[in-house]
Design a protein around this motif. Structure first.
Motif, short mmCIF file in Angstrom:
data_model
loop_
_atom_site.label_atom_id
_atom_site.label_comp_id
_atom_site.label_asym_id
_atom_site.label_seq_id
_atom_site.Cartn_x
_atom_site.Cartn_y
_atom_site.Cartn_z
N ASP A 295 7.51 48.06 -75.41
CA ASP A 295 8.04 46.78 -75.90
C ASP A 295 7.25 46.26 -77.11
OD1 ASP A 295 5.78 46.12 -74.49
OD2 ASP A 295 6.75 44.66 -73.18
N ARG A 296 6.49 47.12 -77.74
CA ARG A 296 5.79 46.86 -79.00
C ARG A 296 4.64 45.85 -78.91
NH1 ARG A 296 7.12 51.17 -81.73
NH2 ARG A 296 9.28 51.32 -82.29
N ARG A 297 4.08 45.66 -77.72
CA ARG A 297 2.91 44.79 -77.63
C ARG A 297 1.67 45.68 -77.60
NH1 ARG A 297 1.16 45.04 -72.51
NH2 ARG A 297 2.68 45.63 -70.96
N LEU A 298 0.53 45.07 -77.85
CA LEU A 298 -0.73 45.83 -77.83
C LEU A 298 -0.94 46.43 -76.45
CD1 LEU A 298 -3.14 43.43 -79.72
CD2 LEU A 298 -2.18 45.56 -80.56
N THR A 299 -1.50 47.61 -76.43
CA THR A 299 -1.82 48.26 -75.16
C THR A 299 -3.04 47.58 -74.57
OG1 THR A 299 -0.97 50.35 -75.98
CG2 THR A 299 -2.42 50.44 -74.07
N GLU A 300 -2.90 47.13 -73.34
CA GLU A 300 -3.98 46.44 -72.68
C GLU A 300 -4.53 47.27 -71.53
OE1 GLU A 300 -6.03 44.11 -73.09
OE2 GLU A 300 -5.10 43.49 -74.95
N LEU A 301 -5.65 46.82 -71.02
CA LEU A 301 -6.30 47.50 -69.90
C LEU A 301 -5.33 47.70 -68.74
CD1 LEU A 301 -8.83 48.68 -68.57
CD2 LEU A 301 -9.50 46.35 -67.96
N ARG A 302 -4.52 46.71 -68.43
CA ARG A 302 -3.56 46.83 -67.31
C ARG A 302 -2.58 47.97 -67.53
NH1 ARG A 302 -2.40 42.18 -69.90
NH2 ARG A 302 -0.48 42.14 -71.09
N ASP A 303 -2.20 48.23 -68.79
CA ASP A 303 -1.28 49.33 -69.10
C ASP A 303 -1.93 50.68 -68.82
OD1 ASP A 303 0.69 47.49 -70.17
OD2 ASP A 303 -0.57 47.37 -71.96
N ILE A 304 -3.20 50.81 -69.18
CA ILE A 304 -3.93 52.06 -68.95
C ILE A 304 -4.13 52.27 -67.45
CG2 ILE A 304 -6.09 53.29 -69.39
CD1 ILE A 304 -4.98 52.77 -72.09
N LEU A 305 -4.59 51.23 -66.76
CA LEU A 305 -4.85 51.35 -65.33
C LEU A 305 -3.59 51.71 -64.55
CD1 LEU A 305 -7.27 48.35 -64.66
CD2 LEU A 305 -7.84 50.76 -65.08
N ALA A 306 -2.43 51.27 -65.02
CA ALA A 306 -1.18 51.56 -64.32
C ALA A 306 -0.90 53.06 -64.24
CB ALA A 306 -0.02 50.85 -65.01
N LEU A 307 -1.51 53.84 -65.12
CA LEU A 307 -1.29 55.29 -65.13
C LEU A 307 -2.41 56.09 -64.47
CD1 LEU A 307 0.14 55.72 -68.74
CD2 LEU A 307 1.40 55.58 -66.59
N LEU A 308 -3.48 55.41 -64.10
CA LEU A 308 -4.64 56.12 -63.53
C LEU A 308 -4.62 56.12 -62.01
CD1 LEU A 308 -7.61 54.89 -65.75
CD2 LEU A 308 -6.35 57.04 -65.90
N PRO A 309 -4.98 57.25 -61.42
CA PRO A 309 -5.15 57.32 -59.97
C PRO A 309 -6.58 56.88 -59.61
CG PRO A 309 -5.40 59.50 -60.91
CD PRO A 309 -5.10 58.55 -62.05
N GLY A 310 -6.80 55.59 -59.48
CA GLY A 310 -8.16 55.11 -59.35
C GLY A 310 -8.55 54.47 -58.04
N GLU A 311 -7.65 54.47 -57.08
CA GLU A 311 -7.90 53.76 -55.83
C GLU A 311 -9.10 54.27 -55.06
OE1 GLU A 311 -5.03 55.39 -56.50
OE2 GLU A 311 -3.65 53.77 -56.99
N ASP A 312 -9.40 55.54 -55.15
CA ASP A 312 -10.48 56.14 -54.35
C ASP A 312 -11.81 56.20 -55.10
OD1 ASP A 312 -9.53 58.05 -56.19
OD2 ASP A 312 -10.13 59.72 -54.91
N LEU A 313 -11.91 55.51 -56.23
CA LEU A 313 -13.12 55.57 -57.05
C LEU A 313 -13.88 54.25 -57.05
CD1 LEU A 313 -11.61 57.50 -60.08
CD2 LEU A 313 -13.06 58.43 -58.27
#
Length: 127
Positions: free
Chosen positions: A5-23
């Motif tokens: 949607d042409r907005r700046l990429t934010e931390l929440r956007d990156i985290l949404a793609l990471l499998p990070g629950e077990d870290l």
């Protein structure tokens, strides 16, 4: 980098793609704009191990950010690996460094070809 949607990429956007629950996640540096009611910017800089966050707390923090100016975030399997004298320090499962919501560098043991392809599909679009 921008989102679909042409907005700046934010931390929440990156985290949404990471499998990070077990870290175990540690915020080493953060400067940005948005909700930070607990003063995580200062807490991150106050400790040589950064400020340790659970995955749910990190995601909650990221949702409140409007713009990231500087960010260094490390994910490890064990909290001991965050210690300043740990041989694993800085090697993490994920190491995420962000600059002005436009440049994000993601490295680490779990960042392989499949995850890289997901990021390219999400964030590297022709204008």
């Amino acid at each position: 980098m921008t989102t679909a949607d042409r907005r700046l990429t934010e931390l929440r956007d990156i985290l949404a793609l990471l499998p990070g629950e077990d870290l175990v996640w540690s915020l080493y540096e953060f400067y940005g704009f948005g909700g930070d009611p607990e003063g995580l910017e200062g807490k991150a800089l106050a400790s040589p191990s950064g400020y340790v966050l659970t995955w749910p707390r990190l995601v909650e923090f990221a949702r409140g950010i409007r713009q990231t100016v500087d960010c260094t975030l490390v994910a490890v399997e064990r909290a001991e690996d965050l210690a300043p004298d740990s041989p694993e320090r800085g090697v993490g499962e994920f190491v995420l460094v962000g600059h002005d919501s436009t440049v994000w560098e993601l490295t680490g043991a779990r960042f392989g070809p499949a995850l890289e392809a997901r990021f390219r599909a999400e964030f590297c679009r022709p204008s």
